[in-house]
Scaffold this motif. Structure first.
Motif, PDB file in Angstrom:
ATOM      1  N   ASP A  32      -9.193  -3.512  -0.752  1.00 33.03           N
ATOM      2  CA  ASP A  32      -8.766  -2.210  -0.213  1.00 33.03           C
ATOM      3  C   ASP A  32      -7.854  -1.643  -0.913  1.00 33.03           C
ATOM      4  O   ASP A  32      -6.876  -1.083   0.049  1.00 33.03           O
ATOM      5  CB  ASP A  32      -8.648  -3.633   0.886  1.00 33.03           C
ATOM      6  CG  ASP A  32      -9.739  -3.844   1.429  1.00 33.03           C
ATOM      7  OD1 ASP A  32     -10.900  -3.104   1.495  1.00 33.03           O
ATOM      8  OD2 ASP A  32     -10.212  -4.762   1.935  1.00 33.03           O
ATOM      9  N   ASN A  35      -7.975   1.009  -2.582  1.00 36.08           N
ATOM     10  CA  ASN A  35      -8.581   2.237  -2.221  1.00 36.08           C
ATOM     11  C   ASN A  35      -7.304   3.177  -0.702  1.00 36.08           C
ATOM     12  O   ASN A  35      -6.686   4.288  -1.125  1.00 36.08           O
ATOM     13  CB  ASN A  35      -9.372   1.991  -1.443  1.00 36.08           C
ATOM     14  CG  ASN A  35     -10.818   1.996  -1.780  1.00 36.08           C
ATOM     15  OD1 ASN A  35     -11.147   1.701  -2.595  1.00 36.08           O
ATOM     16  ND2 ASN A  35     -11.663   0.622  -1.180  1.00 36.08           N
ATOM     17  N   GLU A  36      -6.378   1.845  -0.976  1.00 36.75           N
ATOM     18  CA  GLU A  36      -4.770   2.405   0.054  1.00 36.75           C
ATOM     19  C   GLU A  36      -3.859   3.410  -1.181  1.00 36.75           C
ATOM     20  O   GLU A  36      -3.839   4.775  -0.303  1.00 36.75           O
ATOM     21  CB  GLU A  36      -4.459   1.764   0.792  1.00 36.75           C
ATOM     22  CG  GLU A  36      -2.825   1.671   1.703  1.00 36.75           C
ATOM     23  CD  GLU A  36      -2.605   0.688   2.148  1.00 36.75           C
ATOM     24  OE1 GLU A  36      -1.621   1.005   2.459  1.00 36.75           O
ATOM     25  OE2 GLU A  36      -3.239  -0.779   2.184  1.00 36.75           O
TER      26      GLU A  36
END
Length: 293
Positions: A32, A35-36
């Motif tokens: 996560d 991806n951020e």
């Protein structure tokens, strides 16, 4: 800047000692955050590219002003050369005028306007002042002398058409030179305007380029952090595969042990069967499972 407090740190100790469940959770966090950070890097790259495009636009604008300035300066130079040529020609013509005047002795004594003014002053004195006969006669003679000088000089000028034509030509050439001089001034002012606009465009380009460079540094920072999180995510995934393999090997070993134990037990039961002992249903099922019956 990247908020480092949101980053997920992975140590060798984590890989070796954390449970499978903890590692699965950490893998999700790494994915996560990766991806951020990739999204952040992408946005920063887009902003950087926009700024670089604006920089190129400003540089192109500056180049256009440079070209227009140079073109105008070329025109300035052309008009300067023409002006100088015409001024030189006019000077030569005026020199010839002076030579003709000198030849006619027109450069000596007073010009027609001065003589005319003196005659008017003398006549005014004759009409307004009370003079003795001797003074009046003297004044009349002086007036006549001035009139004769005036007529003599006027006749010389009237009789010399070449001088008039030469003066007219010289004045025309000088006037044409003045037009070119005016053009030089106008074009030079325009060239200076384009020069100033060029300098301003280059200044703005430098400012935008600095912003683009700063945004590129921010992009690199986010991308490197994203890459690190991806690398750590891959390491966790690899560790999870190792744990899965280890668990599978342990389960297989356990199955093998159970199968071996069941086989040994079945063989004992089969031996009892051969010896004539009566077998119950459970024993028969164990023999069937191992293929001994």
């Amino acid at each position: 800047m990247v908020d480092e407090s949101k980053n997920i740190e992975l140590t060798e100790d984590d890989l070796e000692n954390k449970s499978k469940g903890e590692l699965i959770k950490m893998a999700g966090q790494l994915r996560d955050r990766r991806n951020e950070l990739n999204q952040m890097a992408s946005e920063r790259a887009s902003k950087r590219d926009d700024l670089n495009a604006k920089t190129r636009e400003k540089v192109d604008e500056a180049q256009e002003h440079r070209e227009q300035r140079d073109e105008l300066n070329e025109q300035v130079q052309e008009h300067k050369e023409k002006r100088n040529e015409l001024n030189a020609e006019a000077n030569e013509l005026f020199d010839r005028v002076e030579e003709l005047k000198s030849d006619m002795e027109l450069d000596e004594g007073k010009d027609l306007e001065e003589l005319e003014e003196e005659i008017e002053q003398l006549e005014f004195k004759q009409q307004t002042e009370v003079l003795s006969s001797e003074e009046e006669q003297e004044l009349i003679e002086k007036i006549e002398s001035k009139r004769e000088e005036y007529e003599e000089r006027k006749q010389k000028l009237d009789q010399n058409e070449d001088l008039e034509e030469l003066v007219e030509e010289a004045e025309e050439v000088r006037s044409e030179a003045s037009k070119h001089h005016q053009k030089v001034t106008e074009l030079a002012d325009k060239a200076q305007e384009h020069h100033n606009q060029m300098i301003e465009a280059y200044r703005e380009a430098d400012e935008i380029r600095d912003e683009a460079d700063e945004m590129h540094e921010k992009f690199v920072e986010a991308q490197e952090a994203a890459d690190q999180h991806h690398e750590d995510f891959v390491r966790v995934q690899k560790r999870l595969r190792e744990l899965d393999k280890k668990e599978e090997e342990e389960r297989k070993s356990e199955r093998d042990k159970k199968q071996e134990a069941a086989k040994e037990e079945a063989e004992e039961i089969y031996q009892k069967f051969k010896e004539g002992e009566t077998l119950d249903t459970e024993d028969l099922m164990k023999l069937q499972k191992t293929g001994l019956l």
